[in-house]
Scaffold this active site. Sequence first.
Site: not given
Length: 458
Positions: A12-13, A36, A42, A46, A290, A312, A441
């Site tokens: 991701a990053a 990689e 990508s 999770c 991370d 991301n 409420w």
Amino acid sequence: MAERLVVIGGDAAGMSAASQARRRRTADDLSIVAFEKGRFTSYSACGIPYWVGGLVDERDELIARRPEVFRADYAIDVRTRHEVVDIDLDRREVVAVALDEGRREVREPFDQLVYAIGALPVQPHWAKEGVSGVFGVQTLDDGDALHAWLLRDPKPRHAVVVGGGYIGVEMAEAMVNRGLTATLVERGPQPMSTVDPDMGALVTDKLRTLGIDVRTGLAVTGLDHRDGVVTAVRTDDGTIPADIVVLGLGIRPNTALARDAGLPLGPTGGIRVDLRMRVIGAPGVWAVGDCVESVHRVTGQPVHIPLGTHANKQGRVAGINIGGGYATFPGVIGTAVTRVCDLEVARTGLLSVEADAAGYAFVTATVESTNRAGYFPGADFMTIKLLAERGTGRLLGAQIVGRSEAAKRIDPLAVALWNGMTVEDMVGLDLGYAPPYAPVWDPVLIAARKAVEALGVL
């Protein structure tokens, strides 16, 4: 000659940084190479527990963009199964080995470098003994190996999950969904130390109703095996049969390569970066995801909170800056959600122990309410806990445990926390109401009102 960007890490990053840089600069102006170690780019790490547990049918549904898409559509030279083993800042080059080509050495020069290797699962000494059937769950390659083990003949029947954080509880449920018996071993007093003990107890109760054998206050000391395949987990209170062992002990920043290159690490073990994701004291070097430490917006202190949302965003910020734009990453507040069967768990900001360690004087307020009007079909209970600072009334943290539509109620609380609101401010929030969606409420407002009362304001 085109400037050269090298990205280490293709999830991701790293790929967010590469993609954003490409959107702003053409291949004639900026060539991009991404290394990689694994086979995939990508993807949603999770989502691995949900694929393993059968809720997601196919592994490839977790993949957002394949390497070939980056190559063809983004002109990014993605090289999978390449592990970077050295960074030479003086020569401005990285050294990688091609894992499927006899570890053939590759040297790649760079003008700009993005370090996005992520994190590593915490592995105790007994998990490094080369026994088969023991798995971390950090990458899609890890998930692929675990999934294949579940399909082996004879099929595993007994799973032991060591560690009761997010991954631990999600993987324990996944094992039950696959028809295995599951034992969750947690060294602490209960699983889910990511929420306060009183809230975590609600999660423990739910795990046990699923048939998961939750054993707390227990330390794993080793493994038993036959012909190199795990057969049991040894603890300080006997052995537990195991055909598969899953590690859920948390993760740590993957920064050995950065440390060896002389990049600065902070007190959390993550790489130190500025607001634009530039590595402190290393011109032309960026770090995202991370592997970095961030600033907690409540305490102002460095923290390591590894989440895909942060990865991301940080990648996007670095890519915009590399591409000639301007962007900053404003910090984190630790908002996170998970699910155990139909029980939803959410948190944002500080836990009680964290607020105490930071030196805050605070009150807590815990309420039980419903997700909808009590008379409406489907109404179910949730518990909300707020922490508010004495004196100022500022919201410091929030936690929610409940069923349908509970977890996402953490979002207005995260917004309030992000903007420094007090619980008294929150009582007047104009939240949506209709019987199918909330009582008149909303539970968030009830909790805020009780926190105000605890502060003695009313």
